[in-house]
Motif scaffolding. Structure first.
Motif, PDB file in Angstrom:
ATOM      1  N   UNK A 225       0.841  -1.198   0.000  1.00 55.78           N
ATOM      2  CA  UNK A 225       0.000   0.000   0.000  1.00 55.78           C
ATOM      3  C   UNK A 225       0.879   1.252   0.000  1.00 55.78           C
ATOM      4  N   UNK A 226       0.804   2.072  -1.081  1.00 51.86           N
ATOM      5  CA  UNK A 226      -0.018   1.821  -2.265  1.00 51.86           C
ATOM      6  C   UNK A 226       0.753   1.092  -3.358  1.00 51.86           C
ATOM      7  N   UNK A 227       0.012   0.347  -4.149  1.00 54.26           N
ATOM      8  CA  UNK A 227       0.494  -0.139  -5.436  1.00 54.26           C
ATOM      9  C   UNK A 227      -0.264   0.665  -6.491  1.00 54.26           C
ATOM     10  N   UNK A 228       0.464   1.297  -7.384  1.00 51.29           N
ATOM     11  CA  UNK A 228      -0.101   2.266  -8.325  1.00 51.29           C
ATOM     12  C   UNK A 228      -0.079   1.676  -9.727  1.00 51.29           C
ATOM     13  N   UNK A 249      -3.517  -2.023  -0.715  1.00 48.34           N
ATOM     14  CA  UNK A 249      -4.155  -0.820  -1.224  1.00 48.34           C
ATOM     15  C   UNK A 249      -3.697  -0.565  -2.643  1.00 48.34           C
ATOM     16  N   UNK A 250      -4.596  -0.674  -3.622  1.00 46.36           N
ATOM     17  CA  UNK A 250      -4.234  -0.588  -5.040  1.00 46.36           C
ATOM     18  C   UNK A 250      -5.058   0.519  -5.706  1.00 46.36           C
ATOM     19  N   UNK A 251      -4.376   1.450  -6.360  1.00 41.54           N
ATOM     20  CA  UNK A 251      -5.029   2.484  -7.156  1.00 41.54           C
ATOM     21  C   UNK A 251      -4.895   2.119  -8.623  1.00 41.54           C
ATOM     22  N   UNK A 274      -8.709  -7.032  -0.275  1.00 40.24           N
ATOM     23  CA  UNK A 274      -7.891  -5.838  -0.136  1.00 40.24           C
ATOM     24  C   UNK A 274      -8.737  -4.609  -0.382  1.00 40.24           C
ATOM     25  N   UNK A 275      -8.075  -3.494  -0.622  1.00 45.11           N
ATOM     26  CA  UNK A 275      -8.741  -2.231  -0.962  1.00 45.11           C
ATOM     27  C   UNK A 275      -8.347  -1.847  -2.383  1.00 45.11           C
ATOM     28  N   UNK A 276      -9.296  -1.345  -3.138  1.00 40.52           N
ATOM     29  CA  UNK A 276      -9.005  -0.989  -4.526  1.00 40.52           C
ATOM     30  C   UNK A 276      -9.871   0.199  -4.932  1.00 40.52           C
ATOM     31  N   UNK A 277      -9.215   1.234  -5.441  1.00 39.48           N
ATOM     32  CA  UNK A 277      -9.885   2.418  -5.977  1.00 39.48           C
ATOM     33  C   UNK A 277      -9.634   2.464  -7.476  1.00 39.48           C
ATOM     34  N   UNK A 293     -13.048   0.396  -0.255  1.00 41.32           N
ATOM     35  CA  UNK A 293     -12.154   1.108   0.640  1.00 41.32           C
ATOM     36  C   UNK A 293     -11.431   2.284   0.011  1.00 41.32           C
ATOM     37  N   UNK A 294     -10.393   2.709   0.698  1.00 40.96           N
ATOM     38  CA  UNK A 294      -9.563   3.828   0.252  1.00 40.96           C
ATOM     39  C   UNK A 294      -8.109   3.378   0.160  1.00 40.96           C
ATOM     40  N   UNK A 295      -7.329   4.151  -0.594  1.00 41.39           N
ATOM     41  CA  UNK A 295      -5.931   3.820  -0.852  1.00 41.39           C
ATOM     42  C   UNK A 295      -5.093   5.078  -0.679  1.00 41.39           C
ATOM     43  N   UNK A 296      -3.893   4.929  -0.136  1.00 38.78           N
ATOM     44  CA  UNK A 296      -2.962   6.042  -0.034  1.00 38.78           C
ATOM     45  C   UNK A 296      -2.669   6.609  -1.417  1.00 38.78           C
ATOM     46  N   UNK A 297      -2.732   7.916  -1.569  1.00 34.53           N
ATOM     47  CA  UNK A 297      -2.463   8.546  -2.856  1.00 34.53           C
ATOM     48  C   UNK A 297      -0.973   8.453  -3.201  1.00 34.53           C
TER      49      UNK A 297
END
Length: 325
Positions: A225-228, A249-251, A274-277, A293-297
């Motif tokens: 987190x994050x994977x971009x 956390x994946x954007x 997991x979380x995915x935006x 969910x939310x992900x770190x920018x």
């Protein structure tokens, strides 16, 4: 063992500039960058970014013995791969190395590159302009807490296990302008559901890659987190595109999904969710992505300017793979 004078940066970049001119695409979109971007560019863990073997001499290798010798040296080297090198198993690459194919001739056939061992880290490593085929294990394994790794403009296909895996507390990795094709388990982030030491690591950027005719794991992520994942072209992926599992956390943004029934999963197989935006993606003959969910920018760590998602089929095809740096 043979050595050559250091190759000028002008020669390494000339091919990509020609691609941009010939296609009429924006120069910034196809010209190979001179330095790493994304997570590999972030100052952390005692490094200001990823420079590979720039501080050392340049050598050319044409066989597995010389490749293993220079990749395992304790000092920086830029290692140019000239021609097809055939071997089995994995060559260990330790810190401060650049391994770069010459023109379109650099091929790793049957084996793969493992970044670091449990006692000798594979930090500050660049792998560019190489074709990987028929690997008996992984084609590239970023493992054992390797950090600051840039994997750029390669062609990877027909391996046994993963084409490119990032695991075991590795961190600050950028995977850019690669052509992944004709394979199933493409690129994994996170060793296993039970390897919780990956928490707090596995920061990876995927951009401008072509995932063509690959079945799954583009990537499949645990814990990171994050994977971009931005500005990639997903084409004819049989099982799924991206999977976020085990509280990763994946954007996923500005990508083009074409003929992908399941562009994104939250949780997969026996792995927890997991979380995915997702945002600003294009879906053509594809299903709807799962999100949660939310992900770190990523901009918390680095600046970037995404290209329009609709441009990915032409832009990525024009720039990926070997012979473009």
């Amino acid at each position: 063992m043979s050595s050559t004078p250091r190759v000028s940066r002008r020669l390494l970049l000339a091919g990509a500039a020609g691609v941009a001119a010939a296609t009429g695409l924006p120069r910034h979109a196809t010209a190979a960058p001179a330095t790493a971007d994304g997570f590999a560019s972030v100052p952390a863990l005692g490094l200001s970014g990823t420079t590979g073997g720039a501080a050392g001499p340049t050598v050319t290798v044409t066989n597995a013995t010389d490749l293993a010798h220079y990749a395992g040296r304790n000092t920086p080297y830029t290692i140019l791969v000239g021609g097809r090198i055939t071997f089995d198993d994995m060559v260990t690459v330790v810190a401060d190395k650049s391994i770069i194919g010459v023109g379109t001739s650099g091929v790793i056939d049957g084996g793969g590159l493992q970044l670091g061992s449990t006692t000798r880290p594979g930090n500050n490593v660049i792998i560019r302009n190489l074709t990987f085929v028929n690997a008996s294990d992984d084609s590239i394994s970023v493992t054992n807490a390797a950090h600051h790794v840039w994997i750029d403009h390669n062609d990877l296909s027909n391996g046994y296990d993963g084409l490119l895996d990032v695991k075991r507390a590795s961190d600050y990795v950028t995977i850019s302008w690669n052509h992944f094709h004709d394979h199933s388990k493409t690129t994994l982030v996170g060793h296993s559901d039970t390897y919780t030491a990956d928490r707090g690591h596995l920061r990876v950027t995927y951009h401008h890659n072509l995932f063509e005719g690959t079945a799954q794991r583009h990537p499949r992520v645990r814990f990171g987190d994050p994977v971009h994942v931005y500005n990639n072209h997903f084409l004819n992926n049989e099982l799924y595109g991206v999977a976020s599992t085990e509280d990763a956390g994946v954007l996923v943004e500005y990508n083009y999904f074409e003929n992908v029934a399941h562009p994104a999963y939250v949780g997969y197989d026996e792995s927890g969710p997991g979380r995915l935006v997702e945002r600003n993606n294009v879906y053509v003959n594809s299903g709807a992505p799962q999100t949660a969910g939310t992900v770190t920018e990523p901009r918390t760590y680095y600046a970037y300017s995404p290209d329009p998602a609709a441009a990915m089929p032409s832009l990525v095809r024009a720039g990926v793979g070997v012979g473009r740096i």
